[in-house]
Design an enzyme around this catalytic site. Structure first.
Site, PDB file in Angstrom:
ATOM      1  N   ALA A 179      38.927  38.005  33.717  1.00 44.29           N
ATOM      2  CA  ALA A 179      39.188  36.879  34.619  1.00 44.29           C
ATOM      3  C   ALA A 179      39.382  35.637  33.764  1.00 44.29           C
ATOM      4  O   ALA A 179      38.421  35.052  33.266  1.00 44.29           O
ATOM      5  CB  ALA A 179      38.032  36.711  35.598  1.00 44.29           C
ATOM      6  N   ASP A 203      22.898  39.349  43.872  1.00 43.91           N
ATOM      7  CA  ASP A 203      22.808  38.249  42.895  1.00 43.91           C
ATOM      8  C   ASP A 203      24.061  37.386  42.968  1.00 43.91           C
ATOM      9  O   ASP A 203      24.612  36.980  41.943  1.00 43.91           O
ATOM     10  CB  ASP A 203      22.605  38.807  41.480  1.00 43.91           C
ATOM     11  CG  ASP A 203      22.175  37.726  40.483  1.00 43.91           C
ATOM     12  OD1 ASP A 203      21.706  36.649  40.934  1.00 43.91           O
ATOM     13  OD2 ASP A 203      22.311  37.950  39.275  1.00 43.91           O
ATOM     14  N   SER A 218      20.880  39.467  28.751  1.00 41.42           N
ATOM     15  CA  SER A 218      19.707  39.781  27.940  1.00 41.42           C
ATOM     16  C   SER A 218      19.936  41.025  27.077  1.00 41.42           C
ATOM     17  O   SER A 218      19.428  41.122  25.975  1.00 41.42           O
ATOM     18  CB  SER A 218      18.480  39.958  28.819  1.00 41.42           C
ATOM     19  OG  SER A 218      18.650  41.072  29.665  1.00 41.42           O
TER      20      SER A 218
HETATM   21  N1  ADE Z   1      32.493  37.074  31.697  1.00 38.34           N
HETATM   22  C1  ADE Z   1      31.841  38.169  32.072  1.00 38.34           C
HETATM   23  N2  ADE Z   1      32.681  39.068  32.577  1.00 38.34           N
HETATM   24  C2  ADE Z   1      33.902  38.530  32.531  1.00 38.34           C
HETATM   25  C3  ADE Z   1      35.195  38.956  32.921  1.00 38.34           C
HETATM   26  N3  ADE Z   1      35.386  40.136  33.477  1.00 38.34           N
HETATM   27  N4  ADE Z   1      36.211  38.114  32.740  1.00 38.34           N
HETATM   28  C4  ADE Z   1      36.001  36.918  32.196  1.00 38.34           C
HETATM   29  N5  ADE Z   1      34.830  36.455  31.808  1.00 38.34           N
HETATM   30  C5  ADE Z   1      33.782  37.247  31.970  1.00 38.34           C
END
Ligand code: ADE
Length: 325
Positions: free
Chosen positions: A117, A160, A44
């Site tokens: 990630a 969460d 948000s």
């Molecule tokens: N989306 C939100 N945070 C992220 C991250 N650290 N790596 C990949 N996608 C994401």
């Protein structure tokens, strides 16, 4: 002043000039140190970008928060929680969490430089295959349990936990993300406002920060908070990995809350019997009676549940994850 492992000239906390251990000057980073790429997440008041560090060539996920929006939406506390929790976790040496490399700001925005990630979040994997087999469920819920052991040992509650907040790195190991709802427990069983308004149960009180489908009954009605609420969410996630959908579902939030408080859910035919026994022991209304709540440090009673027979929890992060079909 601390420097990151990858770049000795990056300052993690604080501001101004100082020296690293190898006497290189430290300067606070700024947006020009990164090449911003595609949007990989949106909230948000924040947008997460894939970005490349021009000095190290490393990819990062950078969460950019609009100051105006944070103030307008009264999310200052949420941003602070996320930064505090990520800072503690980033210095704690666990690989199961998104790492916060540094933070900086300009006039309009706050920037959180985190590990990227590469394989996104867990939800599309569950949805794509319909349901995980026992090996996958064991492995991924096992890694989540390891993450919770670490988190709760540091007196942090996530609050969460859901498949969208379980990210997957390049090796398909988990990295728990999104600590905007987290709570660092100064004293266990801290007192907070319940989610449901006592005078009008159809109305949320303004303290609700989590996602409805995984929220525990005590977060809805009671004032005490404890790490056990994350174990409820773990039960929901294990159920979802096997059944394909979370246990409590409803179009209206009011009905959803009612179902949670009545423990109103069913197991589909063919649900793995050991997994069913485990989920039943986690989805318990009384937070003090959930499997694991009486354990200390490690969730030994969950680790030793028959569903996890033969799983070596201590080396999960070193093993090759089972393929997801
Ligand atoms: N989306 C939100 N945070 C992220 C991250 N650290 N790596 C990949 N996608 C994401």
């Amino acid at each position: 002043t601390q420097a990151t492992q990858t770049s000795p000239v990056v300052q993690v906390n604080g501001g101004g000039q100082s020296l690293t251990a190898n006497m290189l000057p430290v300067t606070k980073r700024n947006p020009r140190d990164y090449i911003f790429g595609k949007v990989i997440g949106e909230g948000s008041y924040s947008t997460v970008y894939l970005a490349k560090d021009i000095h190290t060539n490393r990819e990062h996920a950078i969460k950019v928060c609009e100051k105006q929006q944070i103030i307008r939406e009264k999310k200052r506390e949420q941003v602070r929680r996320e930064k505090d929790a990520l800072n503690i976790l980033s210095n704690s040496g666990s690989s199961f969490f998104v790492k916060l490399y540094c933070t900086f700001q300009d006039a309009e925005r706050l920037y959180f430089v985190m590990s990227y990630a590469k394989n996104g979040d867990l939800l599309p994997y569950i949805n794509k295959v319909g349901s995980f087999d026992a090996a996958c469920t064991r492995f991924y819920s096992g890694e989540i349990l390891r993450a919770l052991e670490h988190l709760h040992d540091l007196n942090i509650m996530h609050r969460d936990l859901k498949p969208e907040n379980i990210l997957l790195d390049h090796n398909m190991h988990i990295k728990v993300a999104d600590f905007g709802c987290s709570k660092i427990l100064e004293q266990p069983d801290a007192v907070e406002k319940p989610i449901l308004n006592e005078n009008n149960p159809r109305q949320r009180s303004n303290s609700f920060v989590g996602t409805a489908q995984y929220v525990s009954p005590e977060l809805l009605t009671e004032k005490t908070i404890s790490p056990s609420s994350d174990l409820w969410a773990l039960g929901c996630i294990i159920y979802q990995m096997i059944a394909g959908l979370p246990p409590f579902r409803s179009r209206s939030e009011y009905m959803l809350f009612k179902k949670i408080l009545n423990l109103d859910y069913v197991y589909p035919d063919g649900f793995n019997a050991d997994a069913k026994d485990l989920v039943q022991k986690l989805l318990v209304l009384d937070p003090n009676e959930r499997l694991g709540t009486k354990d200390d440090q490690r969730y030994t009673s969950i680790r030793s549940h028959p569903f996890y027979n033969g799983l070596d929890f201590d080396t999960l992060h070193l093993t090759n994850p089972p393929p997801i079909y």
